[in-house]
Design a protein around this motif. Structure first.
Motif, PDB file in Angstrom:
ATOM      1  N   ASP A 112      12.866   3.065 -12.321  1.00  0.00           N
ATOM      2  CA  ASP A 112      12.303   3.547 -11.063  1.00  0.00           C
ATOM      3  C   ASP A 112      13.491   4.218 -10.383  1.00  0.00           C
ATOM      4  OD1 ASP A 112      11.413   4.007  -8.553  1.00  0.00           O
ATOM      5  OD2 ASP A 112      10.619   1.996  -8.182  1.00  0.00           O
ATOM      6  N   ASP A 115      13.525   3.433  -5.679  1.00  0.00           N
ATOM      7  CA  ASP A 115      12.561   2.443  -5.188  1.00  0.00           C
ATOM      8  C   ASP A 115      12.614   2.373  -3.666  1.00  0.00           C
ATOM      9  OD1 ASP A 115      10.766   0.128  -5.412  1.00  0.00           O
ATOM     10  OD2 ASP A 115      12.498  -0.983  -4.662  1.00  0.00           O
ATOM     11  N   GLY A 116      11.435   2.322  -3.053  1.00  0.00           N
ATOM     12  CA  GLY A 116      11.370   2.204  -1.583  1.00  0.00           C
ATOM     13  C   GLY A 116      11.675   3.521  -0.905  1.00  0.00           C
ATOM     14  N   ASN A 207       4.666  -8.764   2.765  1.00  0.00           N
ATOM     15  CA  ASN A 207       4.080  -7.898   3.786  1.00  0.00           C
ATOM     16  C   ASN A 207       2.929  -8.664   4.443  1.00  0.00           C
ATOM     17  OD1 ASN A 207       2.648  -6.045   5.294  1.00  0.00           O
ATOM     18  ND2 ASN A 207       3.070  -4.349   3.895  1.00  0.00           N
ATOM     19  N   TRP A 241      11.403  -8.447   5.457  1.00  0.00           N
ATOM     20  CA  TRP A 241      10.651  -7.507   4.617  1.00  0.00           C
ATOM     21  C   TRP A 241      11.286  -6.137   4.780  1.00  0.00           C
ATOM     22  CZ3 TRP A 241       7.746  -7.820   0.566  1.00  0.00           C
ATOM     23  CH2 TRP A 241       6.965  -6.733   0.159  1.00  0.00           C
ATOM     24  N   ALA A 243      10.692  -3.440   2.754  1.00  0.00           N
ATOM     25  CA  ALA A 243       9.836  -2.364   2.215  1.00  0.00           C
ATOM     26  C   ALA A 243      10.499  -1.612   1.070  1.00  0.00           C
ATOM     27  CB  ALA A 243       9.371  -1.411   3.308  1.00  0.00           C
ATOM     28  N   ALA A 244      11.488  -2.216   0.463  1.00  0.00           N
ATOM     29  CA  ALA A 244      12.075  -1.707  -0.791  1.00  0.00           C
ATOM     30  C   ALA A 244      12.359  -2.961  -1.606  1.00  0.00           C
ATOM     31  CB  ALA A 244      13.352  -0.931  -0.544  1.00  0.00           C
ATOM     32  N   MET A 245      11.578  -3.151  -2.677  1.00  0.00           N
ATOM     33  CA  MET A 245      11.680  -4.383  -3.456  1.00  0.00           C
ATOM     34  C   MET A 245      13.122  -4.644  -3.918  1.00  0.00           C
ATOM     35  SD  MET A 245      10.022  -4.976  -7.168  1.00  0.00           S
ATOM     36  CE  MET A 245       9.597  -6.578  -7.781  1.00  0.00           C
ATOM     37  N   PHE A 259      10.476 -13.525  -2.848  1.00  0.00           N
ATOM     38  CA  PHE A 259       9.812 -12.241  -2.622  1.00  0.00           C
ATOM     39  C   PHE A 259       8.427 -12.320  -3.232  1.00  0.00           C
ATOM     40  CE2 PHE A 259       8.341  -8.247  -4.365  1.00  0.00           C
ATOM     41  CZ  PHE A 259       8.579  -7.321  -3.356  1.00  0.00           C
ATOM     42  N   TYR A 261       4.860  -9.945  -3.851  1.00  0.00           N
ATOM     43  CA  TYR A 261       3.871  -8.876  -3.689  1.00  0.00           C
ATOM     44  C   TYR A 261       2.721  -9.258  -4.605  1.00  0.00           C
ATOM     45  CZ  TYR A 261       2.246  -4.809  -1.333  1.00  0.00           C
ATOM     46  OH  TYR A 261       1.541  -3.991  -0.474  1.00  0.00           O
ATOM     47  N   LYS A 273       0.484  -4.431  -6.837  1.00  0.00           N
ATOM     48  CA  LYS A 273       0.943  -3.080  -6.473  1.00  0.00           C
ATOM     49  C   LYS A 273       2.143  -2.638  -7.324  1.00  0.00           C
ATOM     50  CE  LYS A 273       2.986  -0.245  -2.939  1.00  0.00           C
ATOM     51  NZ  LYS A 273       3.444  -0.006  -1.595  1.00  0.00           N
ATOM     52  N   LEU A 274       3.012  -3.603  -7.655  1.00  0.00           N
ATOM     53  CA  LEU A 274       4.291  -3.225  -8.265  1.00  0.00           C
ATOM     54  C   LEU A 274       4.150  -2.976  -9.763  1.00  0.00           C
ATOM     55  CD1 LEU A 274       6.551  -5.643  -6.249  1.00  0.00           C
ATOM     56  CD2 LEU A 274       5.971  -3.265  -5.778  1.00  0.00           C
ATOM     57  N   ARG A 275       5.097  -2.248 -10.318  1.00  0.00           N
ATOM     58  CA  ARG A 275       5.048  -1.867 -11.721  1.00  0.00           C
ATOM     59  C   ARG A 275       5.780  -2.893 -12.574  1.00  0.00           C
ATOM     60  NH1 ARG A 275       3.777   2.658  -8.527  1.00  0.00           N
ATOM     61  NH2 ARG A 275       5.296   1.634  -7.210  1.00  0.00           N
ATOM     62  N   GLU A 279       9.977  -2.301 -12.622  1.00  0.00           N
ATOM     63  CA  GLU A 279      10.283  -2.985 -11.357  1.00  0.00           C
ATOM     64  C   GLU A 279      10.347  -4.498 -11.607  1.00  0.00           C
ATOM     65  OE1 GLU A 279       8.721   0.023  -7.895  1.00  0.00           O
ATOM     66  OE2 GLU A 279       7.213  -1.354  -8.657  1.00  0.00           O
TER      67      GLU A 279
HETATM   68  O1  F6P Z   1       7.626   0.218  -5.336  1.00  0.00           O
HETATM   69  C1  F6P Z   1       6.818   0.012  -4.313  1.00  0.00           C
HETATM   70  C2  F6P Z   1       7.433  -0.495  -3.011  1.00  0.00           C
HETATM   71  O2  F6P Z   1       8.044   0.530  -2.277  1.00  0.00           O
HETATM   72  C3  F6P Z   1       8.407  -1.676  -3.125  1.00  0.00           C
HETATM   73  O3  F6P Z   1       9.731  -1.285  -3.285  1.00  0.00           O
HETATM   74  C4  F6P Z   1       8.185  -2.402  -1.824  1.00  0.00           C
HETATM   75  O4  F6P Z   1       8.490  -3.787  -1.895  1.00  0.00           O
HETATM   76  C5  F6P Z   1       6.705  -2.177  -1.584  1.00  0.00           C
HETATM   77  O5  F6P Z   1       6.337  -1.006  -2.298  1.00  0.00           O
HETATM   78  C6  F6P Z   1       6.350  -1.993  -0.138  1.00  0.00           C
HETATM   79  O6  F6P Z   1       4.993  -1.953  -0.045  1.00  0.00           O
HETATM   80  P1  F6P Z   1       4.207  -1.963   1.363  1.00  0.00           P
HETATM   81  O7  F6P Z   1       4.403  -0.582   1.930  1.00  0.00           O
HETATM   82  O8  F6P Z   1       2.797  -2.236   0.967  1.00  0.00           O
HETATM   83  O9  F6P Z   1       4.826  -3.022   2.207  1.00  0.00           O
END
Ligand code: F6P
Length: 332
Positions: A112, A115-116, A207, A241, A243-245, A259, A261, A273-275, A279
């Motif tokens: 990836d 990411d994020g 989230n 959180w 927003a970038a794993m 963590f 998701y 959602k994640l790959r 990921e």
């Molecule tokens: O790869 C997808 C990603 O950006 C992750 O890095 C991150 O944890 C997640 O989506 C954030 O998702 P959301 O916007 O739903 O909180």
């Protein structure tokens, strides 16, 4: 105050891997990934001055809007992979099809590249994630089927996190090592020789806006954490959180945490959602190598036999005590 000069005596990534017993061809794969990250880091730092922010107006294979930096980072990673004789082929979040590289290469590289990436325009942390698989079978051009291996079969995994510092973290099974980019020499130097995830934590990352969509065991887990010292967990929790794993995973590798998701009801037929392959598998490999745990709500993420390069997965990873609580809640 005079800043402390960078520690010029700390071994570089290449030198350290040599002394740590990493085989030469695998070392060259890590080096290719790390070199890509040095370039990506420089592009990120230029930001608006380099004209690299914003969207390109296209979508990737996941149907997500591509940022200029997604495309640029992908190009950098593919170019580095193609230049490495040990890499037979690569697969990227940003490209539907796998890419053939050196014909005699012993490894496959999945990534990836950024990411994020929605964080880039607001100067928050982002990262790059890499999974290294052995190349099995014949020496002909790689096919997508060659990549469909379990996370447990990875020869190594790595990520870079671009934040206040740029760091590169890797494992080839024996230990997890962290290197910091020296901005003067553009070399990664060993700064974290033995990353270990504490067994216990008081920090979770999820989230929360999706709470109403989660499955009951995840709702129960977070509800118990929120009850704090008066609840069944007997301690107060904090939430983070990013927003970038990759940035959340980095924090967990440095100080513990969990963590999540998980699967949710927004798209019930989608596992998460994640790959999986670029990921969850590489970050899961690093978590386990650092003493943490990884779970998908049913079983072991690293044991999943993939059926597609871009398949998705539900992910819970981090401090072992929390993963055990989550496993127990899902069993009951
Ligand atoms: O790869 C997808 C990603 O950006 C992750 O890095 C991150 O944890 C997640 O989506 C954030 O998702 P959301 O916007 O739903 O909180």
């Amino acid at each position: 105050m005079v800043p402390t000069p960078p520690d010029a005596t700390a071994p570089t990534l290449g030198r350290h891997l040599e002394t740590a017993g990493c085989p030469e061809d695998l070392r060259s794969v890590f080096k290719a990934a790390a070199d890509a990250c040095v370039e990506i880091s420089a592009a990120l730092r230029r930001g608006a001055l380099g004209g690299v922010l914003g969207e390109v107006g296209t979508q990737n294979v996941q149907g997500e809007v591509q940022k200029t930096l997604d495309v640029l980072s992908d190009e950098i990673c593919v170019t580095r992979a193609k230049a490495c004789p040990a890499i037979a082929g690569c697969a990227s979040e940003e490209q539907e099809d796998v890419v053939a590289c050196a014909s005699g290469g012993r490894f496959l590289l999945l990534f990836d590249p950024l990411d994020g990436s929605s964080n880039t325009d607001v100067t928050a942390s982002v990262g790059s994630i890499f999974s290294i698989l052995p190349r099995r079978g014949g020496a002909g051009p790689v096919t997508a089927a060659d990549f469909l291996q379990r996370g447990r079969d990875q020869a190594g995994a790595a990520y870079a996190v671009y934040g206040p510092q740029t760091m590169f973290v890797l494992s080839f099974g024996a230990g997890v090592f962290g290197y910091t980019l020296d901005p003067e020499t553009q070399a990664f130097r060993l700064t974290h020789p033995d990353l270990k995830i504490p067994r216990a934590t008081r920090e979770f990352a999820i989230n929360m806006s999706n709470e109403r969509h989660w499955a009951p065991p995840v709702q129960a887990y977070i509800a118990d954490c929120l009850k704090g010292a008066e609840g069944p967990r007997g301690k107060d929790f904090n939430m983070r959180w990013l927003a970038a794993m990759v940035a959340d995973a980095h924090r967990i590798l440095l100080r513990g945490g969990v963590f999540l998701y998980p699967w949710d009801r927004r798209e019930p037929s989608r596992p998460g959602k994640l790959r999986l392959m670029y990921e969850a598998n590489p970050l899961g490999f690093l978590m386990e190598a650092a003493g943490g745990g990884v779970f998908d709500g049913e079983g072991e993420v690293l044991e999943i036999s993939p059926t597609a390069v871009h398949q998705r997965v539900s992910v819970m990873m981090g401090s072992l005590e929390e993963i055990e609580v989550l496993r127990a809640l899902h069993r009951s």
